[in-house]
Design an enzyme around this catalytic site. Structure first.
Site, short mmCIF file in Angstrom:
data_model
loop_
_atom_site.label_atom_id
_atom_site.label_comp_id
_atom_site.label_asym_id
_atom_site.label_seq_id
_atom_site.Cartn_x
_atom_site.Cartn_y
_atom_site.Cartn_z
N SER A 146 0.83 -1.20 0.00
CA SER A 146 0.00 0.00 0.00
C SER A 146 0.86 1.25 0.00
CB SER A 146 -0.90 0.03 1.24
OG SER A 146 -1.63 1.24 1.29
N LYS B 59 -4.43 -6.76 3.53
CA LYS B 59 -4.46 -5.66 2.57
C LYS B 59 -5.89 -5.35 2.15
CE LYS B 59 -2.85 -2.62 -0.39
NZ LYS B 59 -3.84 -2.43 -1.43
N HIS C 184 -7.38 -3.44 4.96
CA HIS C 184 -6.77 -2.10 4.89
C HIS C 184 -7.53 -1.24 3.89
CE1 HIS C 184 -4.21 0.68 2.61
NE2 HIS C 184 -3.50 0.88 3.71
N ASN C 185 -7.81 -1.81 2.71
CA ASN C 185 -8.52 -1.04 1.69
C ASN C 185 -9.96 -0.76 2.10
OD1 ASN C 185 -6.14 -1.41 0.31
ND2 ASN C 185 -7.09 -2.06 -1.59
N GLU D 71 -9.80 2.09 4.30
CA GLU D 71 -9.55 3.24 3.44
C GLU D 71 -10.86 3.78 2.86
OE1 GLU D 71 -7.71 3.48 -0.97
OE2 GLU D 71 -6.32 2.70 0.54
N ARG E 200 -38.33 -15.48 15.18
CA ARG E 200 -37.78 -16.62 14.43
C ARG E 200 -38.34 -17.94 14.99
NH1 ARG E 200 -32.59 -17.79 14.69
NH2 ARG E 200 -32.43 -18.52 12.53
#
Length: 489
Positions: free
Chosen positions: A137, A191, A194-195, A198, A457
Site C-alpha cells: 500500500s 491488505k 486495509h482497503n 480506506e 424466528r
C-alpha cells in the site's frame, strides 16, 4: 536495451514482472537500495521505457521474454509479480512457474483476493515453490519511496526475503513498515481490510466536508484551511493532508474549484466489496466500511439518482450564523469525524481478528497498526495509539474499550450526536457517520432488541431461543397452547 558485449553481467537478486506504475516504481525502489533487479513486462516497450528513463538509478537487467527474465535471476530465484488481480495473475504464473525450480520464491504483490492466494500457494507448494501473497500500500509514490508491505505465506519464505522487503518499505522511528503477517492468504486478507478501512476513512472525510460546506456556506478553498488545521492534531493523516490539497486546487479550464467540476461518481476496484462480503461470511459488523462501499455504489446509480432528485422531503440548509457558532460547528464535525474514524479502524481490526481465528493465522493486530503508520494510504497519527492498545492487551476484544480510546470517544459523543441530528434535520446524507454512531450505541447497550427477533424466528420457524435467566435451549408451541419446552442441543 541489451548490455554491451563482454560486459560482466551479475545475476539479479530479485526480478519484477509487470511494469505498470506500481511495478515500475517498486523495481526502481529496489534498484535505489542497491539490489540488482531483473525487469520484464509483457509489452517490451515498458521495459525499454523504464531502462531509458531510470536506468541511471541502479542496476537493471532487462528481459524480452519470461525465459530470459528467469535466467537473469540468482538462486533461489525471487520473483515479484505486479499485475492486475485475477486472470492476469494466473496467466503470468502459468508462464513463469514451469521455468522455476524447487525453492524459488514467487511474491504476488498485486491486490489479489485472499482465496485466490490460498489456491495459488497450494498449487505452487506441490511444485516445491514458495508463494507469498503480499499486500503493498502507498500508491505510486509509496511504491517508489517506501510502501507499507504486508507479506503472507510460508514463514520460510519470509526468512529468505524479509530483509529485502523491510529494506524497501517505509520506516517510522527507524522501524520498517513491513512484518510477517501470517500463513496462507493472511497478507492479502490484511491488505483487503486495509482497503476497506480506506473506503470508510475517505467516506467519513467526504461527509465531514459536505457538512462543513452546507453548514458554513464556505468555499472549498476556505475549507482547505480547516483541514490543514485538523491535520495538526489527532486527525493528522495522509488522507486529511491530501484533502486540503484537493480542496485548494483550481480547475485551469473553468477557474472553479476542481472539486466542483469533478463528477460526483466514485469508482471502486472491488476490495471494499470483498471486505464487506467476507465480513458477512464471518458475521462481523463492519458498518462504517459497508456504508462507505454502498455510498460509492449509490453515487454511480445515475438513473436512480435522476429519478430521486424529485422526491419530496428536501429541507433547506441554513448556514450556521455567528463566528462563535461557526467555530463550535467546526469543532463538532471534527469530533464526530475522529470518533467515526476510530470506529472504522476498530471494526476493520475486529474483522482481522475474526478471520485470524477462523483460518488459524495468528495475526498480531498491534503489528498491523505499527506497519500502517507509514507508506500506506491510511497512515495516521492515532495508529500509534492503536499499537499501544494491543501492546497492553494483545487479545483486546474491543478497541473502543481500551482506556485511551474510551476517553477519546466518550469526549466526542455529544458532538457526534449533535452532528448526526443536524445532518438528518438538514437533509444532508451522512451514512458512515450515522452507522458508526449506531454501532457505538449498539455495542454499549445492556440489552438489544435482538430478543424480539429471536422470538419471532421461533414463532415462524421453530428456530428455538436461549433464555437470559437460565441455561438451555427452548421452543414455545406458538400454534398450540403456547407452553415453553426445553429442546435438546
Amino acid at each position: 536495451m541489451a548490455l554491451p558485449a563482454n560486459h560482466p553481467t551479475p545475476l539479479a537478486a530479485v526480478g519484477v514482472t509487470g511494469l505498470g506504475v506500481m511495478g515500475r516504481n517498486l523495481a526502481r525502489n529496489l534498484a535505489r537500495h542497491g539490489y540488482v533487479v531483473a525487469i520484464h513486462n509483457r509489452s517490451v516497450a515498458k521495459t525499454e521505457a523504464l531502462l531509458a528513463d531510470y536506468g541511471h538509478e541502479g542496476q537493471f537487467l532487462p528481459a524480452r521474454t519470461m525465459a530470459e527474465f528467469v535466467a537473469e535471476l540468482d538462486h533461489p530465484r525471487v520473483v515479484i509479480i505486479m499485475v492486475n488481480a485475477g486472470p492476469a495473475t494466473d496467466a503470468v504464473l502459468d508462464e513463469l512457474v514451469p521455468l522455476l525450480a524447487p525453492g524459488d520464491i514467487v511474491i504476488d504483490a498485486g491486490n489479489s483476493h485472499f482465496t485466490d492466494t490460498v489456491r495459488r500457494e497450494q498449487a505452487l507448494k506441490e511444485k516445491g515453490l514458495l508463494f507469498m501473497g503480499t499486500g503493498v500500500s502507498g500508491g505510486e509514490v509509496g511504491a517508489l519511496e517506501g510502501p507499507s508491505i504486508m507479506p503472507g505465506g510460508p514463514k520460510k519464505a519470509y526468512r529468505l526475503v524479509g530483509r529485502l522487503l523491510e529494506t524497501i518499505s517505509a520506516h517510522v522511528d527507524g522501524v520498517p513498515c513491513c512484518t510477517y503477517i501470517g500463513p496462507g492468504g493472511a497478507g492479502h486478507f490484511v491488505k483487503m481490510v486495509h482497503n476497506g478501512i480506506e473506503y470508510a476513512d475517505m467516506q467519513l472525510i467526504a461527509e465531514a466536508y459536505d457538512l462543513l460546506r452546507h453548514g458554513l456556506d464556505a468555499t472549498p478553498g476556505e475549507l482547505a484551511d480547516v483541514f490543514v488545521h485538523w491535520n495538526r492534531g489527532v486527525l493528522e493523516s495522509y488522507l486529511i493532508e491530501i484533502t486540503a490539497e484537493v480542496l485548494r486546487q483550481t480547475d485551469a479550464v473553468t477557474g472553479q474549484a476542481l472539486v466542483d467540476v469533478v463528477l460526483d461518481q466514485a469508482g471502486q476496484k472491488g476490495t471494499g466489496r470483498w471486505t464487506v462480503q467476507n465480513a458477512l461470511d464471518l458475521g462481523v459488523p463492519i458498518t462504517a466500511i459497508a456504508e462507505a462501499t454502498f455510498a460509492r455504489g449509490l453515487s454511480g446509480a445515475v438513473a436512480a439518482r435522476a429519478a430521486g432528485a424529485g422526491l419530496p422531503g428536501h429541507t433547506r440548509v441554513l448556514p450556521v450564523e455567528g463566528e462563535a457558532s461557526r467555530q463550535a460547528f467546526i469543532e463538532d464535525v471534527r469530533q464526530a469525524l475522529y470518533a467515526s474514524k476510530i470506529v472504522a479502524y476498530a471494526q476493520g481490526l475486529e474483522q482481522v481478528a475474526a478471520a485470524s481465528a477462523e483460518y488459524g493465522w495468528k495475526i498480531d493486530r498491534g503489528a498491523l497498526a505499527r506497519i500502517w503508520r507509514g507508506g500506506c494510504i491510511i497512515r495516521a497519527r492515532f495508529l500509534n495509539r492503536i499499537t499501544e492498545a494491543y501492546e497492553r492487551d494483545a487479545d483486546l476484544p474491543l478497541l473502543l474499550a481500551d482506556p485511551y480510546f474510551l476517553d477519546e470517544v466518550s469526549g466526542a459523543v455529544k458532538s457526534w450526536r449533535t452532528v448526526v441530528v443536524w445532518a438528518n434535520m438538514a437533509g444532508v446524507p451522512v451514512p458512515a457517520f450515522a452507522s458508526s454512531l449506531a454501532y457505538y450505541d449498539a455495542i454499549r447497550a445492556p440489552r438489544l432488541p435482538a430478543a424480539l427477533i429471536q422470538a419471532q424466528r421461533d414463532f415462524f420457524g421453530a428456530h428455538t431461543y436461549r433464555r437470559a435467566d437460565r441455561p438451555g435451549v427452548f421452543h414455545t408451541d406458538w400454534s398450540g397452547d403456547r407452553t415453553e419446552h426445553p429442546v435438546s442441543e
